[in-house]
Structures are given as C-alpha cells and as structure tokens.
Design an enzyme around this catalytic site. Structure first.
Site, PDB file in Angstrom:
ATOM      1  N   HIS A 127      -3.638  -5.333   1.096  1.00 41.49           N
ATOM      2  CA  HIS A 127      -3.031  -5.711   2.384  1.00 41.49           C
ATOM      3  C   HIS A 127      -3.046  -7.228   2.581  1.00 41.49           C
ATOM      4  CE1 HIS A 127      -2.544  -1.709   4.167  1.00 41.49           C
ATOM      5  NE2 HIS A 127      -3.565  -1.399   3.393  1.00 41.49           N
ATOM      6  N   GLY A 180       0.223 -11.075  37.193  1.00 37.13           N
ATOM      7  CA  GLY A 180      -0.214 -11.055  35.793  1.00 37.13           C
ATOM      8  C   GLY A 180       0.670 -11.957  34.940  1.00 37.13           C
ATOM      9  N   LYS A 202     -15.312   1.082  23.660  1.00 39.92           N
ATOM     10  CA  LYS A 202     -14.153   1.988  23.661  1.00 39.92           C
ATOM     11  C   LYS A 202     -13.719   2.174  22.221  1.00 39.92           C
ATOM     12  CE  LYS A 202      -9.317   2.443  24.938  1.00 39.92           C
ATOM     13  NZ  LYS A 202      -8.198   1.974  25.748  1.00 39.92           N
ATOM     14  N   CYS A 232       0.824  -1.206   0.000  1.00 42.16           N
ATOM     15  CA  CYS A 232       0.000   0.000   0.000  1.00 42.16           C
ATOM     16  C   CYS A 232       0.863   1.263   0.000  1.00 42.16           C
ATOM     17  CB  CYS A 232      -0.983  -0.051   1.176  1.00 42.16           C
ATOM     18  SG  CYS A 232      -2.321   1.117   0.988  1.00 42.16           S
ATOM     19  N   GLU A 260      -1.701  -8.826   4.948  1.00 42.28           N
ATOM     20  CA  GLU A 260      -1.596  -9.182   6.367  1.00 42.28           C
ATOM     21  C   GLU A 260      -2.950  -9.312   7.051  1.00 42.28           C
ATOM     22  OE1 GLU A 260      -0.851  -6.401   4.911  1.00 42.28           O
ATOM     23  OE2 GLU A 260      -1.029  -4.629   6.158  1.00 42.28           O
TER      24      GLU A 260
END
Ligand code: XMP
Length: 524
Positions: A173, A230, A516, A77, A175
């Site tokens: 693209h 975590g 969000k 691109c 990917e």
C-alpha cells in the site's frame, strides 16, 4: 484527472488525498462504475485495495472496460489481484495473512526503462525499500506479457508490470505512511506514467467553483441555505456569497440546544464580518416544547430533525415570497466522505445513530441542490476557509452535532438541564483553548448526567448531578481515541474545580475514557 476505483479498502480515500496533495485532481468512485458512464476522461486509473478476497462469493468486480480504456492502470493489493485474474494470471491464498512492514527488492529493466519509472527515486542505499503489506491472497503466477518488477521475501510477485499496456500492479500500500516514499510512487505513476499535470490548487478550485455557481444559478436566481456556525456550512456560505452576493440567503435556526451565545456569535461573524445575508430564527421554545418528556436518544434526534425541516421550510417560503419566487436552489455543505459513503458499492451501513441533516428538505421544497464542497475532504475545506479569509478560530472549530446539547443531556431535555450542560461546556472549551489543547483534540464537549451523588461544599452536604467531559482524537470520527497526557489530567482537575464552583447543580465531574468503538463520540 485520475480515476480511483474503490473496492472498499479503508485506505482508498488516502490514495485520493495523497494525489491531490501534489496537485493532481483525482476522483474516487465505486468499483462498480461503468467506464461508458464517466463524466470525465481520466488519464490514468487506480484500482484500490479491498477487505474482500477475489475469491469471495460476493467479491466486488470491476468493469472490464477499464483494461481496454487505453490509459495506464495501477492495481494496489486487491487491485493487483483483480488485474491479475482478469489478464489470465494466478492468485492464491497465502499460508498466513501478511500484515505489516516488508522489505521490497526492485528488479531493474535496462531494456524497458519505462517500467522502472514506477519506483524511481524510492530505493534506499542497499536497493531495498520499506513497504506496508496487508493481504491474505497473493499473485502466484503473472499474466502473459507481464514482468515481475519487485519482490519481497514472502511475495515473489510483489509488483508486476506490462510494458506495452502500461499496467502496473503492486501488492503493498503506497498510500499509507508506513510505506516509506509511497507518495513518490503515486507521484511517479500519475505524473511520469499517466502524464497528468500537477496544476490543481485550492485557489484554482475557488475560481472554478465560483464560476460554476454563477452559471448554475444564472443572473437572477436566489439560493437559500441553513448555517450552523460550523466550518462546512460557513465555508459553503462564504463561497456562495462570493459568487452571488445577497442572492444567497443564510438561515440560522435557534433550536434552543445550541452552545452559549452561539446565535449572536454566528450572526456577528457571518452577517457583520463576512457580509452574508443571514436571518436568525428563534424557535427555541418550539423545539424544547416538543422535547418535553422525551428521553429516548433516537426520538430526540427525530423530533429535532423534523422540527428543523418545518421551521426552515417556513422561513425559506417567506424569503421566496420576498424575492418574487426566485429561490431555486438549496445550499448544502456535503463533503466528499458523505458522497463516497452514499455511493459505496456496499450499500448503506447499519444505522448506529440517525444523524440529523437537511436531506429531507429537498422532497418537500422542490428545490434543486447546490453542493460546492462535494469534491473536498475536511482538511481541504479548512484550507479553502483559510484562503477565503475565515478566522483561524472558525477554520479549526471542532464539529458540533445538529441535535446539539439535546444529545448531551442524558434523559429528559429541559431548559434548566440544557443550561447546566451549556455552561459547563463553555467553561470546558474556554479552558481547553486557554491551555493550548484545542488543536490537539479533535472534539471535546461537556455532557450532563442526570444522576445525583453526594458531595460536600463549605460545610454543607450536597446531592447534585454530574458532568461528563469528553475529549477525543480521531481522523475520520469512525474510530476515536481518548485524549490523554499528564499535563491534560492536571488541566482536567482545574476544569473540574471551575465547573463545580461556577455551575449550580453540579457537584461531580467525570472524564469519559472510552474509545470508539465500543463507545460512540456522543453519549446519546
Ligand atoms: P458518534 O456519536 O456517532 O459521533 O460517534 C461521530 C461524529 O458525528 C457527530 N454527530 C452528529 N452530527 N448530527 C450531526 O450533525 C447528528 O445527529 C450527530 N450525531 C453525532 C458527533 O458530534 C461526532 O463528531
């Protein structure tokens, strides 16, 4: 190794992921990277897409040395357009921005089979293939020495190649999953054209990383690091433990706003089960004392961040004394996306919220940094954890923010308020796991809203606070969707009833249905 130069496209990290998935190691660096300063010798270079037009005033430009480096180059691109302009071709704005699926027709070159390698194994039965386009400019004249190797109805120069230089440029693209067989194209480029080996595996990463840590730390050096329970800090700690055993010291700071029984659970898991040298520091009263009367979310974060640094430094200094001043390194569980973000050519994006981390530690402590996960993506860290023998439950744990429940209690954070949120959260997560939703959700938590509303329990009127439940799905936490399904709402009703019955001081439960953006994952 393949070098991917990032012009800021939202898909750049996907190129990296796809290529690593088939066992070729690659690194994503900002497009401003100077070829002369590279610390490795790439066998091929990929130029990513970009939100910019090549004609924008501040459009990012690549080091021209890329085109003299002597290895194959694939422009995707914007990368194609940058290559075209550099090599003397023409790029112009399309009448309409092209966004979505397109059918690509490939031109074969019997005289130059090498350039046919790029599309090998990708075509459908009718010689066409489905690709994903997202661009506002396109090539309108190929540079000298290039040939057109594919076109679509609207893009006559959808792919071009220079057979001697081994330069390729594609408008679509590969990917993204919407380009069928896009992965085959990337594989063709790195394996068949760049001649890279597909021998990179997570096992080989572990061996190499352990060796690298041993070299760095030397035979007597010690390392200290904060753990949180975590995935990232646990995996990093486990790797350090494998490399240098008890010369790695983990510190877990109890800041008073952790999940129910968290400290005991983490101490048991890291200390007893994994054999890591771990010290739990109880600083709950100190943190809660400093949070008294504070309502502002950013202030809460700052207080917790600074107090954390203070407590951690004091403990690290004690450990250093104990070990004859041999602590030289600080372990951090930095991941690849954090690295990319901090080196992006766009500069730091506007601060929406100050995320608490231990970055501030280094300046004060004169420690050197050790970051064994800095080349990995989150899912690779999970895979690494699995290979290192960590429990599935830990490997798949949802993220939990450093300032913990303090940013999940709206308004003032008191011990009592934290306990309400903590207990509700415990019930919520327990039910999510029991009902098989945990792995479908990226992050879930319960928060306390300090608003009183009226309810009725038995025959008594109640006037109590509310719990907000959140459950989101996301890939990168930059955007997030609300988790929802019919079964889930049925489950939420049961959870609501458990929370109201079992958590004193709560008579109402809300489910947060905001995405969000415009909302954020956490309430504060
Ligand atoms: P937001 O609320 O910014 O959250 O949409 C995105 C992700 O980041 C986590 N988060 C934090 N993690 N320290 C952390 O370590 C913080 O201060 C912090 N604030 C938010 C949040 O849990 C979500 O996964």
């Amino acid at each position: 190794t393949v070098l991917i130069l990032d012009f800021g496209s939202q898909y750049s990290h996907l190129i990296t992921r796809r290529i690593r998935e088939f066992g070729v190691y690659c690194e994503l660096l900002p497009c401003t990277q100077k070829m002369a300063d590279l610390h490795f010798k790439p066998k091929g270079i990929i130029l990513s897409g970009s939100p910019y037009s090549v004609y924008d005033k501040d459009a990012p430009r690549v080091d021209p040395a890329v085109f003299d480096y002597g290895v194959p180059v694939l422009g995707i691109c914007y990368g194609l357009q940058e290559m075209t302009l550099h090599m003397g071709g023409k790029v112009e704005a399309c009448d309409h921005r092209e966004y979505g699926h397109a059918m690509l027709t490939v031109t074969k070159h019997a005289d130059h089979p090498f350039i046919d390698l790029l599309f090998e194994g990708m075509e459908g039965e009718n010689g066409e293939m489905q690709v994903w386009m997202s661009h506002g400019d396109q090539v309108t004249s190929e540079p000298e020495g290039f040939r057109v190797i594919a076109n679509t109805r609207t893009a006559p120069f959808a792919a071009i190649a220079h057979e001697e230089k081994h330069f390729f440029g594609i408008q679509f693209h590969p990917e993204v999953t919407h380009t069928l067989n896009g992965k085959t194209l990337l594989r063709n480029f790195v394996i068949n054209i760049c001649k890279c080996q597909d021998s990179w595996t997570m096992e080989s990463f572990i061996d190499k990383e352990i060796e690298r840590i041993r070299q760095m730390v030397g035979p007597v050096g010690h390392v200290v690091g904060a753990v949180s329970g975590g995935v990232d800090s646990t995996v990093a700690a486990k790797l350090m433990n494998e490399a240098i055993g008890h010369r790695f010291h983990a510190i877990l700071v109890d800041n008073g706003v952790m999940r129910l029984n968290e400290c005991q659970v983490v101490k048991k898991m890291l200390g007893d089960k994994m054999g890591i040298d771990i010290k739990v520091v109880d600083a709950a009263d100190l943190f809660l004392g400093r949070l008294k009367g504070v309502e502002d979310p950013e202030k809460k974060r700052k207080i917790i961040g600074n107090t954390f640094i203070e407590v951690f430094e004091a403990e690290a200094a004690l450990l250093d004394k104990e070990h004859g001043g041999e602590i030289e390194y600080l372990l951090q569980g930095t991941l690849y996306p954090d690295v990319i973000e901090s080196i992006s050519f766009k500069g730091p994006s506007a601060t929406i919220k100050t995320h608490h981390n231990v970055g501030g530690l280094l300046e004060d402590m004169k420690l050197k940094l050790i970051e064994p996960l800095r080349e990995l993506f989150k899912d690779e860290v999970r895979e690494l954890g699995r290979l290192l023998g960590l429990d599935d439950e830990l490997v798949w744990r949802h993220p939990f923010p450093g300032p913990g429940i303090a940013i999940r209690v709206v308004g003032e954070v008191t011990k009592e308020q934290v306990e309400i949120a903590r207990l509700a959260d415990h019930i919520y997560i327990e039910e999510i796991k029991k009902n098989g939703f945990y792995r479908q959700i990226s992050q879930a938590y319960a928060a306390l809203l300090p608003i009183k509303t009226v309810g009725v329990m038995g025959d008594k009127r109640t006037y109590e606070q509310a719990i907000a439940l959140r459950a989101i799905t996301t890939v990168d936490f930059m955007t997030a969707d609300v988790f929802s399904s019919f079964e889930w709402f049925e489950c939420l009703k049961r959870i609501s009833s458990r929370i109201i019955n079992e958590v004193q001081g709560v008579n109402r439960v809300f489910y947060d249905v905001s995405t969000k953006p415009p909302a954020t994952v956490e309430l504060c």
